[in-house]
Write an enzyme that holds these catalytic residues in place. Structure first.
Site, short mmCIF file in Angstrom:
data_model
loop_
_atom_site.label_atom_id
_atom_site.label_comp_id
_atom_site.label_asym_id
_atom_site.label_seq_id
_atom_site.Cartn_x
_atom_site.Cartn_y
_atom_site.Cartn_z
N CYS A 87 -10.14 -4.95 0.44
CA CYS A 87 -11.25 -4.00 0.51
C CYS A 87 -12.17 -4.20 -0.69
O CYS A 87 -11.86 -4.95 -1.62
CB CYS A 87 -10.72 -2.57 0.56
SG CYS A 87 -10.08 -1.94 -1.02
N ASN A 143 0.83 -1.19 0.00
CA ASN A 143 0.00 0.00 0.00
C ASN A 143 0.88 1.25 0.00
O ASN A 143 1.97 1.27 0.57
CB ASN A 143 -1.01 0.00 1.15
CG ASN A 143 -0.41 -0.10 2.54
OD1 ASN A 143 0.52 -0.88 2.77
ND2 ASN A 143 -0.95 0.66 3.47
N GLU A 174 0.16 5.16 0.76
CA GLU A 174 -0.78 6.17 1.21
C GLU A 174 -0.44 7.54 0.64
O GLU A 174 0.67 7.78 0.17
CB GLU A 174 -0.80 6.24 2.74
CG GLU A 174 -1.38 5.00 3.37
CD GLU A 174 -1.47 5.08 4.89
OE1 GLU A 174 -2.11 4.19 5.45
OE2 GLU A 174 -0.90 5.99 5.51
N GLU A 215 -3.12 -4.83 -2.98
CA GLU A 215 -3.67 -5.78 -3.95
C GLU A 215 -3.73 -5.17 -5.35
O GLU A 215 -3.36 -5.79 -6.34
CB GLU A 215 -5.08 -6.23 -3.53
CG GLU A 215 -5.13 -6.91 -2.19
CD GLU A 215 -5.38 -5.96 -1.02
OE1 GLU A 215 -4.76 -4.87 -0.96
OE2 GLU A 215 -6.21 -6.31 -0.16
N CYS A 247 -10.60 -3.42 -4.14
CA CYS A 247 -9.65 -4.46 -4.56
C CYS A 247 -10.39 -5.73 -4.98
O CYS A 247 -9.99 -6.40 -5.93
CB CYS A 247 -8.66 -4.75 -3.44
SG CYS A 247 -7.49 -3.40 -3.18
N CYS A 251 -3.96 0.56 -2.75
CA CYS A 251 -3.91 -0.65 -1.94
C CYS A 251 -2.87 -1.63 -2.49
O CYS A 251 -2.57 -1.62 -3.68
CB CYS A 251 -5.27 -1.33 -1.93
SG CYS A 251 -6.57 -0.38 -1.15
#
Length: 128
Positions: free
Chosen positions: A85, A41, A43, A54, A88, A52
């Site tokens: 999430c 990830n 940010e 994934e 994803c 993310c």
């Protein structure tokens, strides 16, 4: 016995950029030919621009020409382990709802099929 896909995801997790949430995630995606792509990830101060792990792994795989996947692993520092999430899940669904996904935390592992995590998924059939 060492699970090389989990180790690849852990390695990616160690490179996560998460200065705001401190929620570091690593992902590993194995293609049907055994090639492994990873992501972490990343940010952003503008939270909506966060990437993310994934989706980073999927982007790396697709950028290299991969389209068929055998298994995905998501590593985080929480128990129970985090699942992908919703965004994803939808991105992964583009490549097949039968994808096995392992969520790995510090003390346990959970396993799902993507179809379990994303019932009634939106797909190309809705575009016809």
């Amino acid at each position: 016995m060492t699970d090389t896909l989990i180790e690849a995801a852990r390695s990616a997790q160690s490179r996560a950029y998460a200065p705001y949430s401190n929620f570091r995630v690593g992902a590993a995606l194995e293609t049907v030919d055994g090639t492994v792509f990873t992501g972490c990830n990343v940010e952003n101060a503008s939270y909506g621009l966060t990437i993310c792990a994934e989706r980073a792994a999927v982007s790396a795989a697709v950028g290299a020409g991969a389209r068929r996947f055998r298994r995905a692993v998501v590593v985080s520092d929480v128990d129970p382990p985090a699942a992908p999430c919703g965004a994803c899940r939808q991105v992964l669904a583009e490549f097949g709802l039968d994808l096995p996904i392992d969520g790995v935390g510090p003390h346990r592992k959970m396993s799902w099929k993507l179809a379990e995590l994303l019932p009634a998924a939106f797909g190309p059939e809705q575009l016809r």
